[in-house]
Design a protein around this motif. Structure first.
Motif, PDB file in Angstrom:
ATOM      1  N   HIS A  81      15.812  -1.771   5.091  1.00  0.00           N
ATOM      2  CA  HIS A  81      15.548  -0.464   4.483  1.00  0.00           C
ATOM      3  C   HIS A  81      14.700   0.380   5.433  1.00  0.00           C
ATOM      4  O   HIS A  81      13.892  -0.118   6.204  1.00  0.00           O
ATOM      5  N   SER A  82      14.955   1.686   5.381  1.00  0.00           N
ATOM      6  CA  SER A  82      14.265   2.652   6.224  1.00  0.00           C
ATOM      7  C   SER A  82      14.140   3.959   5.459  1.00  0.00           C
ATOM      8  O   SER A  82      15.155   4.560   5.105  1.00  0.00           O
ATOM      9  N   PHE A  83      12.915   4.349   5.163  1.00  0.00           N
ATOM     10  CA  PHE A  83      12.649   5.572   4.423  1.00  0.00           C
ATOM     11  C   PHE A  83      13.459   5.581   3.131  1.00  0.00           C
ATOM     12  O   PHE A  83      13.268   4.707   2.313  1.00  0.00           O
ATOM     13  N   GLN A  84      14.390   6.544   2.943  1.00  0.00           N
ATOM     14  CA  GLN A  84      15.060   6.639   1.643  1.00  0.00           C
ATOM     15  C   GLN A  84      16.387   5.903   1.554  1.00  0.00           C
ATOM     16  O   GLN A  84      17.167   6.142   0.619  1.00  0.00           O
ATOM     17  N   PHE A  85      16.661   5.003   2.497  1.00  0.00           N
ATOM     18  CA  PHE A  85      17.898   4.218   2.412  1.00  0.00           C
ATOM     19  C   PHE A  85      17.597   2.719   2.540  1.00  0.00           C
ATOM     20  O   PHE A  85      16.702   2.321   3.287  1.00  0.00           O
ATOM     21  N   SER A  86      18.357   1.925   1.816  1.00  0.00           N
ATOM     22  CA  SER A  86      18.302   0.473   1.957  1.00  0.00           C
ATOM     23  C   SER A  86      19.734  -0.046   1.948  1.00  0.00           C
ATOM     24  O   SER A  86      20.658   0.636   1.501  1.00  0.00           O
ATOM     25  N   ALA A  87      19.908  -1.259   2.482  1.00  0.00           N
ATOM     26  CA  ALA A  87      21.246  -1.844   2.528  1.00  0.00           C
ATOM     27  C   ALA A  87      21.164  -3.355   2.485  1.00  0.00           C
ATOM     28  O   ALA A  87      20.193  -3.957   2.959  1.00  0.00           O
ATOM     29  N   VAL A  88      22.209  -3.950   1.925  1.00  0.00           N
ATOM     30  CA  VAL A  88      22.359  -5.406   1.879  1.00  0.00           C
ATOM     31  C   VAL A  88      23.781  -5.735   2.303  1.00  0.00           C
ATOM     32  O   VAL A  88      24.732  -5.068   1.872  1.00  0.00           O
ATOM     33  N   LYS A 109       0.815  -1.220   0.000  1.00  0.00           N
ATOM     34  CA  LYS A 109       0.000   0.000   0.000  1.00  0.00           C
ATOM     35  C   LYS A 109       0.844   1.264   0.000  1.00  0.00           C
ATOM     36  O   LYS A 109       0.394   2.320  -0.422  1.00  0.00           O
ATOM     37  N   SER A 110       2.062   1.161   0.500  1.00  0.00           N
ATOM     38  CA  SER A 110       2.938   2.330   0.595  1.00  0.00           C
ATOM     39  C   SER A 110       3.941   2.338  -0.546  1.00  0.00           C
ATOM     40  O   SER A 110       4.664   1.363  -0.756  1.00  0.00           O
ATOM     41  N   GLU A 111       4.009   3.458  -1.271  1.00  0.00           N
ATOM     42  CA  GLU A 111       4.996   3.548  -2.347  1.00  0.00           C
ATOM     43  C   GLU A 111       6.411   3.557  -1.778  1.00  0.00           C
ATOM     44  O   GLU A 111       7.343   3.061  -2.403  1.00  0.00           O
ATOM     45  N   MET A 112       6.566   4.072  -0.564  1.00  0.00           N
ATOM     46  CA  MET A 112       7.898   4.057   0.062  1.00  0.00           C
ATOM     47  C   MET A 112       8.377   2.633   0.279  1.00  0.00           C
ATOM     48  O   MET A 112       9.539   2.308   0.040  1.00  0.00           O
ATOM     49  N   HIS A 113       7.464   1.753   0.716  1.00  0.00           N
ATOM     50  CA  HIS A 113       7.820   0.353   0.897  1.00  0.00           C
ATOM     51  C   HIS A 113       8.104  -0.320  -0.446  1.00  0.00           C
ATOM     52  O   HIS A 113       9.020  -1.141  -0.561  1.00  0.00           O
ATOM     53  N   GLN A 114       7.320   0.035  -1.456  1.00  0.00           N
ATOM     54  CA  GLN A 114       7.563  -0.512  -2.791  1.00  0.00           C
ATOM     55  C   GLN A 114       8.958  -0.142  -3.290  1.00  0.00           C
ATOM     56  O   GLN A 114       9.705  -0.990  -3.789  1.00  0.00           O
ATOM     57  N   ARG A 115       9.311   1.129  -3.124  1.00  0.00           N
ATOM     58  CA  ARG A 115      10.615   1.599  -3.602  1.00  0.00           C
ATOM     59  C   ARG A 115      11.742   0.983  -2.782  1.00  0.00           C
ATOM     60  O   ARG A 115      12.818   0.684  -3.315  1.00  0.00           O
ATOM     61  N   GLY A 116      11.507   0.772  -1.481  1.00  0.00           N
ATOM     62  CA  GLY A 116      12.500   0.096  -0.658  1.00  0.00           C
ATOM     63  C   GLY A 116      12.725  -1.327  -1.133  1.00  0.00           C
ATOM     64  O   GLY A 116      13.876  -1.786  -1.254  1.00  0.00           O
ATOM     65  N   PHE A 117      11.643  -2.041  -1.407  1.00  0.00           N
ATOM     66  CA  PHE A 117      11.710  -3.417  -1.894  1.00  0.00           C
ATOM     67  C   PHE A 117      12.500  -3.482  -3.207  1.00  0.00           C
ATOM     68  O   PHE A 117      13.382  -4.328  -3.391  1.00  0.00           O
ATOM     69  N   LEU A 118      12.180  -2.577  -4.126  1.00  0.00           N
ATOM     70  CA  LEU A 118      12.831  -2.593  -5.437  1.00  0.00           C
ATOM     71  C   LEU A 118      14.299  -2.181  -5.344  1.00  0.00           C
ATOM     72  O   LEU A 118      15.152  -2.723  -6.058  1.00  0.00           O
ATOM     73  N   SER A 119      14.605  -1.229  -4.456  1.00  0.00           N
ATOM     74  CA  SER A 119      16.008  -0.818  -4.317  1.00  0.00           C
ATOM     75  C   SER A 119      16.867  -1.971  -3.814  1.00  0.00           C
ATOM     76  O   SER A 119      18.043  -2.086  -4.204  1.00  0.00           O
ATOM     77  N   VAL A 120      16.293  -2.829  -2.976  1.00  0.00           N
ATOM     78  CA  VAL A 120      17.028  -4.011  -2.510  1.00  0.00           C
ATOM     79  C   VAL A 120      17.359  -4.919  -3.690  1.00  0.00           C
ATOM     80  O   VAL A 120      18.459  -5.491  -3.760  1.00  0.00           O
ATOM     81  N   ARG A 121      16.436  -5.032  -4.646  1.00  0.00           N
ATOM     82  CA  ARG A 121      16.708  -5.866  -5.829  1.00  0.00           C
ATOM     83  C   ARG A 121      17.819  -5.256  -6.689  1.00  0.00           C
ATOM     84  O   ARG A 121      18.607  -5.969  -7.318  1.00  0.00           O
TER      85      ARG A 121
END
Length: 208
Positions: free
Chosen positions: A90-97, A45-57
């Motif tokens: 991931h948190s807001f505008q940052f993600s990490a692996v 439902k949240s675009e922020m979560h969507q973008r976090g998910f995709l940034s991890v990929r």
């Protein structure tokens, strides 16, 4: 924005951090998602979560992996098909692996005043050295939370308590590493933990 930072804490371990400035459509471009991953991201439902998910990929791609190389166990812990260890945050505008030959855990959190409200839920031993009136109190709470969250991901044991089972030794001034312990079922486990702060965020990663 492309990759924000790469850290190599040892010869077997690499951390990659992404700053999420792209739109959902831009992040979707160039990714090959498994059907279950596509359904999952489209169902958020949240675009922020969507973008976090995709940034991890995209971080996976930076490591040379595809979405199809990643899977999750029944406890929600991520794994790679080649057997290497992985932890994701991931948190807001940052993600990490973080990927390693050894067992690892990572967490990123935004530094926010609200952490002072929940401090009693995850702080115990650390009260011995924390100063609630210090200017850096929120920063230190954020470091402790991130360290304990990274331990939780690393240990992957249901029932582990941040407050009861995890303790963080105070870091020396100007140092970005510390020692943390898990004291669980009459056994003690010692971990080296590194942390960094950037743009109002804290990241910590634990290595077994």
């Amino acid at each position: 924005m492309p990759l924000y930072k790469t850290i190599t804490p040892n010869s077997q371990t690499t951390v990659k951090i992404w700053k999420i400035t792209e739109s959902f459509d831009d992040l979707m471009h160039g990714l090959a998602l498994k059907p279950e991953s596509l359904n999952r991201v489209l169902g958020m439902k949240s675009e922020m979560h969507q973008r976090g998910f995709l940034s991890v990929r995209h971080l996976l791609k930076a490591f040379g992996y595809e979405d199809s190389d990643l899977f999750y166990d029944d406890n929600g812990k991520p794994h790679l098909k080649d057997g290497k260890q992985i932890s994701i945050t991931h948190s807001f505008q940052f993600s990490a692996v973080i990927i390693s030959e050894g067992i690892i855990g990572i967490d990123i959190e935004k530094q926010r005043e609200k952490i002072t409200v929940i401090a009693h839920k995850f702080i115990d031993y650390e009260n011995q050295y924390l100063d609630k009136n210090a200017d850096d109190y929120i920063n230190k709470l954020s470091i402790i939370w991130c360290v304990k969250e990274s331990l939780y991901k690393l240990f992957a044991t249901p029932g582990l308590s941040f407050k009861q089972h995890c303790l963080v030794i105070p870091a020396s001034d100007n140092e970005e590493e510390t020692i943390a312990w898990i004291d669980y079922e009459d056994k003690k486990y010692r971990y080296n933990v590194q942390f960094l702060e950037f743009e109002g965020f804290t990241c910590a990663f634990a290595i077994a």
